[in-house]
Design a protein around this motif. Structure first.
Motif, PDB file in Angstrom:
ATOM      1  N   PRO A 169       0.806  -1.220   0.000  1.00 23.75           N
ATOM      2  CA  PRO A 169       0.000   0.000   0.000  1.00 23.75           C
ATOM      3  C   PRO A 169       0.840   1.272   0.000  1.00 23.75           C
ATOM      4  O   PRO A 169       0.614   2.189   0.787  1.00 23.75           O
ATOM      5  N   PHE A 170       1.807   1.338  -0.929  1.00 28.63           N
ATOM      6  CA  PHE A 170       2.701   2.480  -0.994  1.00 28.63           C
ATOM      7  C   PHE A 170       2.909   2.880  -2.448  1.00 28.63           C
ATOM      8  O   PHE A 170       2.849   2.036  -3.355  1.00 28.63           O
ATOM      9  N   ALA A 171       3.193   4.155  -2.652  1.00 26.69           N
ATOM     10  CA  ALA A 171       3.474   4.652  -3.997  1.00 26.69           C
ATOM     11  C   ALA A 171       4.813   4.102  -4.489  1.00 26.69           C
ATOM     12  O   ALA A 171       5.690   3.740  -3.690  1.00 26.69           O
ATOM     13  N   ALA A 172       4.958   4.038  -5.800  1.00 22.60           N
ATOM     14  CA  ALA A 172       6.221   3.602  -6.388  1.00 22.60           C
ATOM     15  C   ALA A 172       7.345   4.529  -5.926  1.00 22.60           C
ATOM     16  O   ALA A 172       7.173   5.741  -5.781  1.00 22.60           O
ATOM     17  N   GLY A 173       8.512   3.935  -5.694  1.00 25.94           N
ATOM     18  CA  GLY A 173       9.682   4.716  -5.343  1.00 25.94           C
ATOM     19  C   GLY A 173       9.621   5.401  -3.995  1.00 25.94           C
ATOM     20  O   GLY A 173      10.147   6.494  -3.822  1.00 25.94           O
ATOM     21  N   SER A 174       9.009   4.755  -2.997  1.00 25.73           N
ATOM     22  CA  SER A 174       8.819   5.385  -1.688  1.00 25.73           C
ATOM     23  C   SER A 174       9.978   5.177  -0.720  1.00 25.73           C
ATOM     24  O   SER A 174      10.092   5.921   0.261  1.00 25.73           O
ATOM     25  N   PHE A 175      10.845   4.177  -0.958  1.00 27.01           N
ATOM     26  CA  PHE A 175      11.800   3.787   0.076  1.00 27.01           C
ATOM     27  C   PHE A 175      13.224   3.656  -0.469  1.00 27.01           C
ATOM     28  O   PHE A 175      13.439   3.162  -1.576  1.00 27.01           O
ATOM     29  N   ASP A 176      14.182   4.064   0.381  1.00 27.22           N
ATOM     30  CA  ASP A 176      15.595   3.916   0.052  1.00 27.22           C
ATOM     31  C   ASP A 176      16.095   2.497   0.308  1.00 27.22           C
ATOM     32  O   ASP A 176      17.028   2.032  -0.354  1.00 27.22           O
ATOM     33  N   ARG A 177      15.517   1.851   1.292  1.00 32.02           N
ATOM     34  CA  ARG A 177      15.851   0.464   1.614  1.00 32.02           C
ATOM     35  C   ARG A 177      14.558  -0.307   1.812  1.00 32.02           C
ATOM     36  O   ARG A 177      13.632   0.171   2.467  1.00 32.02           O
ATOM     37  N   VAL A 178      14.522  -1.518   1.262  1.00 31.21           N
ATOM     38  CA  VAL A 178      13.387  -2.420   1.461  1.00 31.21           C
ATOM     39  C   VAL A 178      13.941  -3.730   1.997  1.00 31.21           C
ATOM     40  O   VAL A 178      14.822  -4.342   1.385  1.00 31.21           O
ATOM     41  N   LEU A 179      13.440  -4.147   3.138  1.00 34.28           N
ATOM     42  CA  LEU A 179      13.888  -5.375   3.785  1.00 34.28           C
ATOM     43  C   LEU A 179      12.739  -6.363   3.863  1.00 34.28           C
ATOM     44  O   LEU A 179      11.619  -6.007   4.228  1.00 34.28           O
ATOM     45  N   SER A 180      13.028  -7.613   3.529  1.00 36.20           N
ATOM     46  CA  SER A 180      12.086  -8.709   3.783  1.00 36.20           C
ATOM     47  C   SER A 180      12.874  -9.832   4.427  1.00 36.20           C
ATOM     48  O   SER A 180      13.732 -10.451   3.791  1.00 36.20           O
ATOM     49  N   ALA A 181      12.618 -10.070   5.696  1.00 37.92           N
ATOM     50  CA  ALA A 181      13.432 -10.998   6.481  1.00 37.92           C
ATOM     51  C   ALA A 181      12.657 -12.262   6.835  1.00 37.92           C
ATOM     52  O   ALA A 181      11.629 -12.200   7.519  1.00 37.92           O
ATOM     53  N   LEU A 182      13.138 -13.399   6.354  1.00 35.81           N
ATOM     54  CA  LEU A 182      12.588 -14.718   6.675  1.00 35.81           C
ATOM     55  C   LEU A 182      11.108 -14.837   6.327  1.00 35.81           C
ATOM     56  O   LEU A 182      10.328 -15.465   7.041  1.00 35.81           O
ATOM     57  N   VAL A 183      10.742 -14.242   5.204  1.00 29.93           N
ATOM     58  CA  VAL A 183       9.364 -14.307   4.711  1.00 29.93           C
ATOM     59  C   VAL A 183       9.235 -15.265   3.528  1.00 29.93           C
ATOM     60  O   VAL A 183       8.190 -15.892   3.341  1.00 29.93           O
ATOM     61  N   LEU A 184      10.289 -15.414   2.728  1.00 34.49           N
ATOM     62  CA  LEU A 184      10.177 -16.105   1.446  1.00 34.49           C
ATOM     63  C   LEU A 184       9.580 -17.498   1.549  1.00 34.49           C
ATOM     64  O   LEU A 184       8.845 -17.926   0.655  1.00 34.49           O
ATOM     65  N   GLU A 185       9.889 -18.237   2.622  1.00 31.62           N
ATOM     66  CA  GLU A 185       9.390 -19.606   2.686  1.00 31.62           C
ATOM     67  C   GLU A 185       7.865 -19.668   2.785  1.00 31.62           C
ATOM     68  O   GLU A 185       7.272 -20.715   2.550  1.00 31.62           O
ATOM     69  N   HIS A 186       7.243 -18.536   3.111  1.00 33.72           N
ATOM     70  CA  HIS A 186       5.789 -18.494   3.227  1.00 33.72           C
ATOM     71  C   HIS A 186       5.113 -17.967   1.956  1.00 33.72           C
ATOM     72  O   HIS A 186       3.897 -17.763   1.956  1.00 33.72           O
ATOM     73  N   ILE A 187       5.901 -17.769   0.899  1.00 33.13           N
ATOM     74  CA  ILE A 187       5.371 -17.326  -0.391  1.00 33.13           C
ATOM     75  C   ILE A 187       5.350 -18.526  -1.338  1.00 33.13           C
ATOM     76  O   ILE A 187       6.400 -19.138  -1.575  1.00 33.13           O
ATOM     77  N   PRO A 188       4.196 -18.903  -1.889  1.00 35.53           N
ATOM     78  CA  PRO A 188       4.184 -19.999  -2.860  1.00 35.53           C
ATOM     79  C   PRO A 188       5.152 -19.716  -4.010  1.00 35.53           C
ATOM     80  O   PRO A 188       5.305 -18.568  -4.429  1.00 35.53           O
ATOM     81  N   TYR A 203       6.319 -23.193   2.080  1.00 34.47           N
ATOM     82  CA  TYR A 203       6.333 -23.772   0.738  1.00 34.47           C
ATOM     83  C   TYR A 203       7.778 -24.080   0.364  1.00 34.47           C
ATOM     84  O   TYR A 203       8.556 -23.159   0.098  1.00 34.47           O
ATOM     85  N   PRO A 204       8.156 -25.361   0.357  1.00 29.55           N
ATOM     86  CA  PRO A 204       9.535 -25.703   0.004  1.00 29.55           C
ATOM     87  C   PRO A 204       9.919 -25.121  -1.352  1.00 29.55           C
ATOM     88  O   PRO A 204       9.122 -25.115  -2.301  1.00 29.55           O
ATOM     89  N   ALA A 205      11.139 -24.614  -1.424  1.00 25.77           N
ATOM     90  CA  ALA A 205      11.648 -24.004  -2.650  1.00 25.77           C
ATOM     91  C   ALA A 205      13.128 -24.320  -2.750  1.00 25.77           C
ATOM     92  O   ALA A 205      13.729 -24.903  -1.840  1.00 25.77           O
ATOM     93  N   THR A 206      13.728 -23.941  -3.856  1.00 26.13           N
ATOM     94  CA  THR A 206      15.165 -24.110  -4.075  1.00 26.13           C
ATOM     95  C   THR A 206      15.815 -22.728  -4.161  1.00 26.13           C
ATOM     96  O   THR A 206      15.128 -21.703  -4.309  1.00 26.13           O
ATOM     97  N   LEU A 207      17.135 -22.706  -4.083  1.00 22.10           N
ATOM     98  CA  LEU A 207      17.840 -21.435  -4.279  1.00 22.10           C
ATOM     99  C   LEU A 207      17.502 -20.842  -5.639  1.00 22.10           C
ATOM    100  O   LEU A 207      17.315 -19.633  -5.771  1.00 22.10           O
TER     101      LEU A 207
END
Length: 226
Positions: free
Chosen positions: A102-121, A172-176
């Protein structure tokens, strides 16, 4: 030993919130220095923490002088975050990352996503990375960490124990290659990749890590928009 109870991801994290910060999670100990290294100096920067949980990164980053926005879909995890010292320096929002951010394009200098990927199909990884890219500024940095897919080989995913036994929020198991190609298909450029195994130093700090000594446990990507 009984099989773990697998819950929908949000329900699992709502239940985990009570003990998330006190269970002695060695993976968090391994990960947090890697996040700080990848983010670099954040003073006076706009930072988004995607999947902030109990605020373990967001509050620390805000303490470094950043303007931090933190989102998560678990109201219970965010309730814990809001109770912590320094939480008033962070903007907290309830949001499910399976939906557009829920943010406009180009809103952040840094974007962090920590230990979330395994919960994304796996089939939704590119869309997830695309949203991270969309809200990052042109010269911004995107840092993504994940439990190393080698852990899936050992039957491990995010888990905790409560009075009912072992509980696992849906993963959701995934590979590198799934993670790397998700970023590439989203139009991102890979600046750096890192893989960290459990070493003797971590075991000395947290005995619970000994079972995984020498095994790949953490994957870190530093990305930029093309």
């Amino acid at each position: 030993m009984s099989d773990p109870t697998v819950l929908p991801t949000r329900e699992g994290y709502d239940r985990w919130a009570a003990t998330y910060d006190t269970m002695g999670n060695w993976l968090l100990e391994l990960e947090e220095p890697e996040v700080d290294r990848a983010l670099g100096d954040v003073k006076d920067l706009d930072v988004l923490d995607v999947g902030a949980g109990t605020g373990r990164h967001a509050i620390r980053i805000a303490g470094g002088g950043a303007r931090v926005t933190a989102i998560d879909f678990s109201e219970e995890m965010l309730a814990k975050a809001r109770q912590k010292p320094g939480a008033d320096r962070v903007r907290w929002l309830v949001h499910d990352v399976s939906r557009p951010l829920p943010f406009a394009a180009g809103s952040f200098d840094r974007v962090l996503s920590a230990l979330v990927l395994e919960h994304i199909p796996v089939e939704e990884l590119a869309s997830f990375f695309r949203e991270l890219a969309r809200v990052a500024r042109g010269d911004g940095v995107i840092v993504v960490t994940a439990m190393h897919p080698a852990m899936f080989v050992r039957g491990v995913s995010a888990n905790f124990r409560d009075e009912s036994g072992e509980v696992r929020p849906r993963s959701y198991p995934a590979t590198l290659s799934d993670y790397v190609m998700g970023a590439i298909h989203a139009g991102l450029v890979i600046v750096a990749l890192g893989e960290r195994s459990v070493d003797e130093g971590l075991v000395a700090r947290n005995e619970r890590a000994r079972k995984w000594l020498g095994w790949p446990a953490l994957f870190v990507m530093t990305l930029r928009r093309a």
